[in-house]
Write a protein that holds these residues in place. Structure first.
Motif, PDB file in Angstrom:
ATOM      1  N   LEU A 113       0.844  -1.199   0.000  1.00 25.60           N
ATOM      2  CA  LEU A 113       0.000   0.000   0.000  1.00 25.60           C
ATOM      3  C   LEU A 113       0.880   1.250   0.000  1.00 25.60           C
ATOM      4  N   PRO A 114       0.377   2.339  -0.565  1.00 27.90           N
ATOM      5  CA  PRO A 114       1.094   3.606  -0.424  1.00 27.90           C
ATOM      6  C   PRO A 114       1.248   3.923   1.070  1.00 27.90           C
ATOM      7  N   GLU A 115       2.324   4.596   1.412  1.00 24.34           N
ATOM      8  CA  GLU A 115       2.655   4.840   2.817  1.00 24.34           C
ATOM      9  C   GLU A 115       1.501   5.461   3.609  1.00 24.34           C
ATOM     10  N   GLU A 116       0.834   6.467   3.049  1.00 24.03           N
ATOM     11  CA  GLU A 116      -0.236   7.146   3.778  1.00 24.03           C
ATOM     12  C   GLU A 116      -1.387   6.195   4.084  1.00 24.03           C
ATOM     13  N   GLN A 117      -1.752   5.347   3.107  1.00 21.06           N
ATOM     14  CA  GLN A 117      -2.835   4.386   3.326  1.00 21.06           C
ATOM     15  C   GLN A 117      -2.413   3.331   4.342  1.00 21.06           C
ATOM     16  N   ARG A 118      -1.175   2.834   4.215  1.00 17.49           N
ATOM     17  CA  ARG A 118      -0.689   1.801   5.122  1.00 17.49           C
ATOM     18  C   ARG A 118      -0.711   2.315   6.563  1.00 17.49           C
ATOM     19  N   VAL A 121      -4.360   2.634   7.871  1.00 13.98           N
ATOM     20  CA  VAL A 121      -4.933   1.314   8.164  1.00 13.98           C
ATOM     21  C   VAL A 121      -4.311   0.741   9.439  1.00 13.98           C
ATOM     22  N   ILE A 122      -3.009   0.858   9.584  1.00 14.43           N
ATOM     23  CA  ILE A 122      -2.327   0.335  10.773  1.00 14.43           C
ATOM     24  C   ILE A 122      -2.849   1.031  12.030  1.00 14.43           C
ATOM     25  N   LEU A 123      -2.908   2.365  11.984  1.00 13.56           N
ATOM     26  CA  LEU A 123      -3.337   3.100  13.177  1.00 13.56           C
ATOM     27  C   LEU A 123      -4.765   2.762  13.577  1.00 13.56           C
ATOM     28  N   LEU A 126      -5.283  -1.845  13.209  1.00 15.76           N
ATOM     29  CA  LEU A 126      -4.410  -2.711  13.984  1.00 15.76           C
ATOM     30  C   LEU A 126      -4.085  -2.159  15.364  1.00 15.76           C
ATOM     31  N   CYS A 127      -3.986  -0.841  15.476  1.00 21.13           N
ATOM     32  CA  CYS A 127      -3.662  -0.235  16.775  1.00 21.13           C
ATOM     33  C   CYS A 127      -4.903   0.214  17.526  1.00 21.13           C
ATOM     34  N   GLY A 128      -6.049   0.309  16.832  1.00 25.06           N
ATOM     35  CA  GLY A 128      -7.301   0.631  17.501  1.00 25.06           C
ATOM     36  C   GLY A 128      -7.549   2.105  17.769  1.00 25.06           C
ATOM     37  N   PHE A 129      -6.809   2.995  17.119  1.00 25.89           N
ATOM     38  CA  PHE A 129      -7.062   4.421  17.309  1.00 25.89           C
ATOM     39  C   PHE A 129      -8.306   4.834  16.543  1.00 25.89           C
ATOM     40  N   THR A 130      -8.975   5.865  17.039  1.00 31.15           N
ATOM     41  CA  THR A 130     -10.122   6.419  16.323  1.00 31.15           C
ATOM     42  C   THR A 130      -9.604   7.254  15.158  1.00 31.15           C
ATOM     43  N   ALA A 131     -10.507   7.634  14.256  1.00 29.87           N
ATOM     44  CA  ALA A 131     -10.118   8.468  13.119  1.00 29.87           C
ATOM     45  C   ALA A 131      -9.553   9.802  13.608  1.00 29.87           C
ATOM     46  N   ALA A 132     -10.147  10.366  14.641  1.00 28.81           N
ATOM     47  CA  ALA A 132      -9.661  11.641  15.181  1.00 28.81           C
ATOM     48  C   ALA A 132      -8.258  11.487  15.775  1.00 28.81           C
ATOM     49  N   LEU A 146      -9.913   8.980   7.026  1.00 29.44           N
ATOM     50  CA  LEU A 146     -10.982   8.045   6.678  1.00 29.44           C
ATOM     51  C   LEU A 146     -10.905   7.623   5.217  1.00 29.44           C
ATOM     52  N   THR A 147     -10.584   8.551   4.327  1.00 27.31           N
ATOM     53  CA  THR A 147     -10.443   8.226   2.911  1.00 27.31           C
ATOM     54  C   THR A 147      -9.278   7.263   2.698  1.00 27.31           C
ATOM     55  N   ARG A 148      -8.164   7.532   3.359  1.00 21.55           N
ATOM     56  CA  ARG A 148      -6.989   6.658   3.228  1.00 21.55           C
ATOM     57  C   ARG A 148      -7.279   5.253   3.742  1.00 21.55           C
ATOM     58  N   VAL A 149      -7.996   5.159   4.853  1.00 22.52           N
ATOM     59  CA  VAL A 149      -8.348   3.846   5.404  1.00 22.52           C
ATOM     60  C   VAL A 149      -9.264   3.107   4.428  1.00 22.52           C
ATOM     61  N   HIS A 150     -10.276   3.798   3.910  1.00 21.60           N
ATOM     62  CA  HIS A 150     -11.205   3.171   2.974  1.00 21.60           C
ATOM     63  C   HIS A 150     -10.468   2.643   1.743  1.00 21.60           C
ATOM     64  N   ARG A 151      -9.645   3.486   1.141  1.00 17.64           N
ATOM     65  CA  ARG A 151      -8.898   3.071  -0.060  1.00 17.64           C
ATOM     66  C   ARG A 151      -7.888   1.976   0.259  1.00 17.64           C
ATOM     67  N   GLY A 152      -7.257   2.072   1.417  1.00 19.39           N
ATOM     68  CA  GLY A 152      -6.290   1.047   1.819  1.00 19.39           C
ATOM     69  C   GLY A 152      -6.947  -0.299   2.037  1.00 19.39           C
ATOM     70  N   ARG A 153      -8.083  -0.308   2.714  1.00 22.43           N
ATOM     71  CA  ARG A 153      -8.812  -1.574   2.931  1.00 22.43           C
ATOM     72  C   ARG A 153      -9.240  -2.183   1.607  1.00 22.43           C
ATOM     73  N   LYS A 154      -9.720  -1.329   0.706  1.00 17.82           N
ATOM     74  CA  LYS A 154     -10.181  -1.801  -0.604  1.00 17.82           C
ATOM     75  C   LYS A 154      -9.022  -2.434  -1.385  1.00 17.82           C
ATOM     76  N   LYS A 155      -7.868  -1.765  -1.379  1.00 14.39           N
ATOM     77  CA  LYS A 155      -6.693  -2.272  -2.084  1.00 14.39           C
ATOM     78  C   LYS A 155      -6.178  -3.555  -1.431  1.00 14.39           C
TER      79      LYS A 155
END
Length: 170
Positions: A113-118, A121-123, A126-132, A146-155
């Motif tokens: 994944l691109p670094e920003e998406q990875r 998604v990790i935060l 995997l780490c359980g942080f909220t979007a905020a 939220l956009t990065r997480v959505h695109r990362g999960r999709k990829k």
């Protein structure tokens, strides 16, 4: 042990698993992750004794770890991919070996994944942080995270499905 050290450990040790999980996803090996965690705690301790103490330790430590991990990635200037064997097909039944292979496929897909998406998604996943909290850690707006997480999960789902079905990877 001094009172300051005890307060530091009491405040930061509950976040050790979060920091290690983040470090493990930012580095190629467990040994590198352990080094990153150690460097994170060393930096946090230096900030602590300088009087810079957080309200919440987990996001503070995650920010330090993420910044140190990014610095390491920049220094390497190359991104090592984990190659999958040709014709890779995970076993159909659930067993320990199959679970390990699936984990390796997901780890490899995560590192593609691109670094920003990875990082997003990790935060969050995997780490359980909220979007905020992830937004505060990365210095990005909440909507961007939220956009990065959505695109990362999709990829991730697409990459894992391609590997499972033997489709060519892009």
């Amino acid at each position: 042990m001094s009172g300051g050290q005890e307060r530091f450990l009491r405040a930061t040790m509950p976040a050790a698993d979060v920091v290690f999980n983040l470090a493990r996803r930012l580095t190629p090996s467990a040994a590198d992750a352990e080094d990153l965690v150690q460097e994170t705690y060393a930096r946090a301790w230096a900030a602590w004794i300088d009087g810079r103490r957080p309200r919440r330790a987990a996001p503070w430590l995650a920010t330090i770890c993420l910044n140190l991990g990014r610095d390491r990635l920049r220094r390497r200037a190359t991104h090592a991919e984990v190659p999958l064997p040709p014709g890779f097909d995970p076993p159909g039944r659930v067993d320990v070996a199959g679970e390990a292979i699936t984990h390796c496929v997901i780890e490899a897909a995560l590192h593609r994944l691109p670094e920003e998406q990875r990082i997003a998604v990790i935060l969050m996943d995997l780490c359980g942080f909220t979007a905020a909290e992830a937004a505060a850690i990365t210095g990005s707006p909440r909507g961007t995270v939220l956009t990065r997480v959505h695109r990362g999960r999709k990829k991730l789902a697409q990459t894992v499905a391609e590997v499972k079905h033997g489709a060519p990877r892009s």
